[in-house]
Design a protein around this motif. Structure first.
Motif, PDB file in Angstrom:
ATOM      1  N   LEU A 161       0.836  -1.202   0.000  1.00 13.93           N
ATOM      2  CA  LEU A 161       0.000   0.000   0.000  1.00 13.93           C
ATOM      3  C   LEU A 161       0.865   1.244   0.000  1.00 13.93           C
ATOM      4  O   LEU A 161       1.990   1.229   0.522  1.00 13.93           O
ATOM      5  CB  LEU A 161      -0.897   0.032   1.247  1.00 13.93           C
ATOM      6  CG  LEU A 161      -2.036  -0.978   1.351  1.00 13.93           C
ATOM      7  CD1 LEU A 161      -2.672  -0.868   2.730  1.00 13.93           C
ATOM      8  CD2 LEU A 161      -3.071  -0.744   0.262  1.00 13.93           C
ATOM      9  N   SER A 162       0.343   2.340  -0.527  1.00 10.93           N
ATOM     10  CA  SER A 162       1.009   3.633  -0.377  1.00 10.93           C
ATOM     11  C   SER A 162       0.610   4.216   0.976  1.00 10.93           C
ATOM     12  O   SER A 162      -0.276   3.688   1.668  1.00 10.93           O
ATOM     13  CB  SER A 162       0.626   4.576  -1.515  1.00 10.93           C
ATOM     14  OG  SER A 162      -0.777   4.786  -1.534  1.00 10.93           O
ATOM     15  N   LEU A 163       1.257   5.300   1.358  1.00 12.57           N
ATOM     16  CA  LEU A 163       1.100   5.829   2.718  1.00 12.57           C
ATOM     17  C   LEU A 163      -0.319   6.323   3.004  1.00 12.57           C
ATOM     18  O   LEU A 163      -0.854   6.092   4.092  1.00 12.57           O
ATOM     19  CB  LEU A 163       2.103   6.962   2.943  1.00 12.57           C
ATOM     20  CG  LEU A 163       2.369   7.365   4.398  1.00 12.57           C
ATOM     21  CD1 LEU A 163       2.787   6.164   5.237  1.00 12.57           C
ATOM     22  CD2 LEU A 163       3.435   8.440   4.446  1.00 12.57           C
ATOM     23  N   SER A 164      -0.950   6.975   2.044  1.00 13.84           N
ATOM     24  CA  SER A 164      -2.277   7.542   2.287  1.00 13.84           C
ATOM     25  C   SER A 164      -3.328   6.470   2.600  1.00 13.84           C
ATOM     26  O   SER A 164      -4.022   6.556   3.625  1.00 13.84           O
ATOM     27  CB  SER A 164      -2.713   8.395   1.093  1.00 13.84           C
ATOM     28  OG  SER A 164      -4.003   8.927   1.319  1.00 13.84           O
ATOM     29  N   PRO A 165      -3.490   5.421   1.766  1.00 17.37           N
ATOM     30  CA  PRO A 165      -4.459   4.384   2.120  1.00 17.37           C
ATOM     31  C   PRO A 165      -4.064   3.609   3.370  1.00 17.37           C
ATOM     32  O   PRO A 165      -4.928   3.129   4.101  1.00 17.37           O
ATOM     33  CB  PRO A 165      -4.501   3.478   0.887  1.00 17.37           C
ATOM     34  CG  PRO A 165      -3.282   3.785   0.113  1.00 17.37           C
ATOM     35  CD  PRO A 165      -2.943   5.214   0.403  1.00 17.37           C
TER      36      PRO A 165
END
Length: 217
Positions: free
Chosen positions: A40-44
């Motif tokens: 996952l990327s940081l935002s999700p």
């Protein structure tokens, strides 16, 4: 609704990683490490962490990292207690409405499982069959309430307890599975006799035995 929140992609990936052992109970990771583990990327991930923390699956420790829940005695007791409250309530409704077809199918499935365990069927296929049947029996009881929020919560509790078993129950033996099948059969016996109080008592006994088996070595 709770069901929609548990459809969160990060939550699903977290559960899958726990089951696969990519993430282990009690480990401490940074946000970046967890991003890599879940893909996952940081935002999700941050959105997912809010949900995981609310569900008691992670603890955010400032300057230390993210601690994955370790299923201590209190965690297991609370999840079993919450799950048993849901199911014993649901069973009082289910017992009045359960169909003869469901009872016949459940009895046949459990008798087949017992025969497999008593015979020379390889252990892993027999175990997989029983786990599937176990989940169906309990979920069918709760499904009759026709309440998606309760059903989603119940599914989360089942997942929590499955995680606890993987941590504490190092080995599963035929005798333990035979006990599980026997406990289910007593619930089915009571339902066939339309003895709802007896079914609830047998379900409660099943949960007590399951709690004990969770800590079996």
């Amino acid at each position: 609704m709770a069901e929609n929140r548990q459809d969160n992609e990060g939550y699903r990936l977290f559960r899958e990683a726990l089951q696969a052992g990519t993430i282990k109970a009690g480990m401490i990771v940074t946000q970046n490490e967890l991003c890599d583990l879940l893909g996952l990327s940081l935002s999700p991930l941050r959105e997912t962490l809010v949900l995981l923390e609310e569900f008691g699956l992670v603890e955010i420790k400032p300057r230390t990292g993210i601690r994955i829940v370790y299923p201590e005695v209190a965690f297991i007791r609370e999840n079993f207690q919450f799950r048993s409250m849901i199911e014993m309530h649901a069973l009082t409704t289910f017992g009045d409405q359960v169909s003869a077809d469901w009872l016949a199918s459940m009895r046949a499935g459990h008798e087949e499982c017992m025969a497999e365990l008593a015979g020379d069927t390889p252990f892993e296929p027999a175990q997989s069959r029983i786990l599937t049947l176990d989940r169906k029996l309990h979920r069918d009881i709760v499904s009759l309430l026709d309440n998606q929020a309760i059903l989603a919560t119940h599914a989360r509790l089942q997942d929590n307890l499955s995680m606890a078993r993987r941590v504490h129950q190092r080995s599963v033996f035929r005798g333990q599975l035979i006990s599980t099948v026997g406990e289910h059969m007593r619930i089915i016996d009571s339902l066939e006799q339309r003895d709802i109080a007896g079914a609830v008592a047998n379900l409660e006994a099943h949960f007590r035995a399951s709690t004990h088996r969770t800590f079996a070595v």
